[in-house]
Design a protein around this motif. Structure first.
Motif, short mmCIF file in Angstrom:
data_model
loop_
_atom_site.label_atom_id
_atom_site.label_comp_id
_atom_site.label_asym_id
_atom_site.label_seq_id
_atom_site.Cartn_x
_atom_site.Cartn_y
_atom_site.Cartn_z
N GLN A 173 0.82 -1.20 0.00
CA GLN A 173 0.00 0.00 0.00
C GLN A 173 0.85 1.26 0.00
OE1 GLN A 173 -2.44 -0.67 3.48
NE2 GLN A 173 -4.02 -1.76 2.32
N ALA A 174 2.06 1.16 0.58
CA ALA A 174 2.95 2.32 0.64
C ALA A 174 3.74 2.50 -0.65
CB ALA A 174 3.92 2.19 1.82
N GLY A 175 3.64 1.53 -1.58
CA GLY A 175 4.34 1.66 -2.85
C GLY A 175 5.55 0.77 -2.99
N GLY A 176 5.75 -0.18 -2.05
CA GLY A 176 6.88 -1.10 -2.13
C GLY A 176 6.56 -2.32 -2.98
N ASP A 177 7.57 -3.16 -3.18
CA ASP A 177 7.41 -4.40 -3.95
C ASP A 177 6.87 -5.47 -3.01
OD1 ASP A 177 7.71 -6.81 -5.32
OD2 ASP A 177 9.52 -6.14 -6.36
N GLU A 178 5.55 -5.69 -3.08
CA GLU A 178 4.89 -6.59 -2.14
C GLU A 178 5.44 -8.00 -2.22
OE1 GLU A 178 0.31 -8.00 -1.11
OE2 GLU A 178 0.68 -6.13 -2.19
N ARG A 179 5.78 -8.47 -3.43
CA ARG A 179 6.27 -9.83 -3.60
C ARG A 179 7.62 -10.02 -2.91
NH1 ARG A 179 4.78 -13.74 -7.29
NH2 ARG A 179 5.64 -15.73 -6.60
N ARG A 180 8.52 -9.06 -3.08
CA ARG A 180 9.83 -9.17 -2.43
C ARG A 180 9.69 -9.10 -0.90
NH1 ARG A 180 14.68 -8.86 -4.92
NH2 ARG A 180 14.73 -8.47 -7.17
N ILE A 181 8.82 -8.22 -0.43
CA ILE A 181 8.60 -8.11 1.02
C ILE A 181 8.10 -9.43 1.56
CG2 ILE A 181 7.24 -6.97 2.82
CD1 ILE A 181 7.17 -4.48 0.99
N ALA A 182 7.11 -10.02 0.87
CA ALA A 182 6.54 -11.29 1.32
C ALA A 182 7.58 -12.40 1.30
CB ALA A 182 5.35 -11.66 0.44
N LEU A 183 8.41 -12.44 0.27
CA LEU A 183 9.41 -13.50 0.15
C LEU A 183 10.49 -13.38 1.23
CD1 LEU A 183 9.98 -13.98 -3.68
CD2 LEU A 183 9.18 -15.68 -2.03
N ILE A 184 10.92 -12.16 1.52
CA ILE A 184 11.92 -11.97 2.57
C ILE A 184 11.36 -12.45 3.90
CG2 ILE A 184 12.98 -10.18 4.02
CD1 ILE A 184 14.70 -10.77 1.68
N HIS A 185 10.12 -12.08 4.20
CA HIS A 185 9.52 -12.51 5.47
C HIS A 185 9.28 -14.01 5.48
CE1 HIS A 185 9.06 -8.69 7.49
NE2 HIS A 185 8.55 -8.16 6.40
N ALA A 186 8.86 -14.57 4.34
CA ALA A 186 8.65 -16.01 4.26
C ALA A 186 9.96 -16.76 4.50
CB ALA A 186 8.06 -16.39 2.91
N CYS A 187 11.04 -16.27 3.91
CA CYS A 187 12.36 -16.88 4.11
C CYS A 187 12.79 -16.77 5.57
CB CYS A 187 13.39 -16.23 3.20
SG CYS A 187 13.25 -16.67 1.46
N ARG A 188 12.59 -15.58 6.15
CA ARG A 188 12.99 -15.37 7.55
C ARG A 188 12.26 -16.32 8.49
NH1 ARG A 188 10.26 -12.45 11.28
NH2 ARG A 188 9.07 -11.34 9.69
N VAL A 189 10.94 -16.36 8.38
CA VAL A 189 10.16 -17.22 9.27
C VAL A 189 10.45 -18.70 9.01
CG1 VAL A 189 7.83 -17.90 9.95
CG2 VAL A 189 8.35 -15.49 9.57
N SER A 190 10.54 -19.05 7.72
CA SER A 190 10.78 -20.46 7.38
C SER A 190 12.13 -20.94 7.92
CB SER A 190 10.74 -20.64 5.86
OG SER A 190 9.46 -20.31 5.33
N LEU A 191 13.17 -20.14 7.74
CA LEU A 191 14.50 -20.53 8.22
C LEU A 191 14.52 -20.67 9.74
CD1 LEU A 191 16.77 -18.34 5.91
CD2 LEU A 191 16.55 -20.84 5.86
N LEU A 192 13.86 -19.73 10.42
CA LEU A 192 13.81 -19.80 11.89
C LEU A 192 13.00 -21.00 12.36
CD1 LEU A 192 13.37 -16.03 12.73
CD2 LEU A 192 15.26 -17.47 13.46
N VAL A 193 11.88 -21.27 11.68
CA VAL A 193 11.04 -22.39 12.08
C VAL A 193 11.76 -23.72 11.84
CG1 VAL A 193 8.92 -23.65 11.50
CG2 VAL A 193 8.85 -21.19 11.81
N ILE A 194 12.60 -23.78 10.82
CA ILE A 194 13.34 -25.01 10.54
C ILE A 194 14.48 -25.21 11.53
CG2 ILE A 194 14.91 -26.11 8.90
CD1 ILE A 194 13.18 -24.94 6.65
N PHE A 195 15.29 -24.17 11.72
CA PHE A 195 16.53 -24.36 12.46
C PHE A 195 16.39 -24.21 13.97
CE2 PHE A 195 18.25 -23.30 8.20
CZ PHE A 195 18.98 -24.47 8.02
N VAL A 196 15.51 -23.33 14.45
CA VAL A 196 15.39 -23.13 15.90
C VAL A 196 14.94 -24.41 16.61
CG1 VAL A 196 14.15 -21.89 17.72
CG2 VAL A 196 15.13 -20.63 15.80
N PRO A 197 13.85 -25.08 16.17
CA PRO A 197 13.46 -26.32 16.87
C PRO A 197 14.52 -27.41 16.79
CG PRO A 197 11.70 -25.55 15.42
CD PRO A 197 12.91 -24.76 15.08
#
Length: 349
Positions: free
Chosen positions: A139-163
């Motif tokens: 909504q602010a004018g950023g690249d929504e796909r890149r934002i989503a992918l960065i967050h998806a990678c961040r959460v996915s990596l943490l969910v995989i490696f932390v447990p």
């Protein structure tokens, strides 16, 4: 209360969930931590990246099951949590400092090294929920796909490696969590009414108040309040929690549907650098705050870890950590980012 309804289902939705369930079962048989969610996520993610035709996005199916997990996590709150007021006060400082530092470090990396534009880098760097940051960034004018992918990678990596790391270090068996042993037959009819009301009313009120991640946070807060007051000791049965974890895991994995390998690699290679940076900040904050809080280093790190609220809270539940402390801290972080970071962005513009 107005509650969002499920989207129109196709044959791919049950096919995706069946694949996710199979992945969860494999991880469960291997006795891996957080097996049902982690296995479901990995199976769905790899199938999506391989462009298998049976996979579709299940994120729109997530809200009702997030409400179940919200009620489950809220049930871990007991009156003894009031004795942790001093710990929460210390953690509030640590959470605020680590969140600000994570945002600054992430923004500098994504802006100067990854070459993201200013708006995209800002919302991609904030350690908050994928859906909220992608929506607000778009909504602010950023690249929504890149934002989503960065967050998806961040959460996915943490969910995989932390447990996995916690399982290796602390040698816990996530299959034996107390809340994961209740069957449907253990729950009385009145308790079923309590559980349903907590999920429906909590979600409806949070949605009306436009709270972030309303389907989970609303039921969680209401469930925590009711359990703290001692009105009920009910919690959802084991099988319902398993189903909810499978759906949540499939939603995480299906974020990668229609993702081209080139775009994924461009994003993932920056995520592989960004996650250690964020974890380094949180590890440092945990090392300082741990002795002051009186909790183990592992628990304090979970309170600060820049993963999703649902995912980090589930990890705490699976690893027998102080769930109430972790949930409270993660809620503070997510609210701090959603309200503080977005308000700051509007002021800067």
């Amino acid at each position: 209360m107005e509650i969002a309804v499920l989207p129109k289902l196709t044959w791919r939705h049950p096919a995706t969930l069946a694949l996710a369930l199979a992945g969860g079962w494999v991880f469960h048989m291997l006795h891996l931590p957080l097996a049902w969610m982690l296995g479901a996520m990995c199976a769905t993610m790899f199938a999506a990246l391989l462009e298998l035709p049976v996979v579709t996005r299940t994120r729109p199916m997530r809200p009702p099951f997030a409400a179940i997990l919200g009620v489950t996590l809220g049930a871990t709150f007991q009156p003894s949590v009031f004795a942790q007021g001093q710990s929460l006060a210390v953690l509030l400082v640590a959470i605020t400092a680590s969140t600000v530092l994570c945002g600054l470090a992430g923004y500098q990396y994504l802006r100067r090294v990854a070459g993201f534009d200013r708006i995209t880098a800002y919302f991609a760097a904030m350690p908050a929920g994928l859906q909220e940051m992608a929506l607000q960034g778009g909504q602010a004018g950023g690249d929504e796909r890149r934002i989503a992918l960065i967050h998806a990678c961040r959460v996915s990596l943490l969910v995989i490696f932390v447990p996995l790391l916690y399982g290796l270090i602390y040698h816990v068996d996530s299959q034996k969590t107390p809340l994961m042993t209740r069957t449907a037959g253990d729950i009385a009819g009145a308790d079923w009414l309590w559980l349903t009301a907590l999920a429906v009313v909590g979600w409806g009120v949070a949605r009306r108040l436009e709270m972030p991640n309303a389907p989970m946070i609303g039921p969680l807060l209401l469930s925590a309040s009711v359990h703290l007051l001692g009105w009920t000791e009910a919690s959802p049965p084991h099988m319902l929690i398993v189903v909810a974890q499978v759906v949540i895991g499939s939603a995480l994995g299906s974020n990668f549907v229609d993702t081209k390998w080139s775009l994924l690699w461009q994003t993932l290679r920056h995520g592989l650098v960004l996650v250690p940076i964020l974890c380094g900040v949180c590890l440092s904050a945990a090392a300082v705050a741990g002795p002051l809080v009186g909790q183990s280093f592992g628990v304090v790190f979970l309170t600060l870890a820049p993963g999703g609220t649902t995912e980090m809270s589930l990890i705490a539940l699976a690893l027998h950590a102080d769930v109430a402390l972790v949930v409270s801290s993660q809620l503070i972080r997510i609210l701090l980012v959603n309200f503080g970071a977005t308000s700051l962005f509007r002021l800067r513009r």
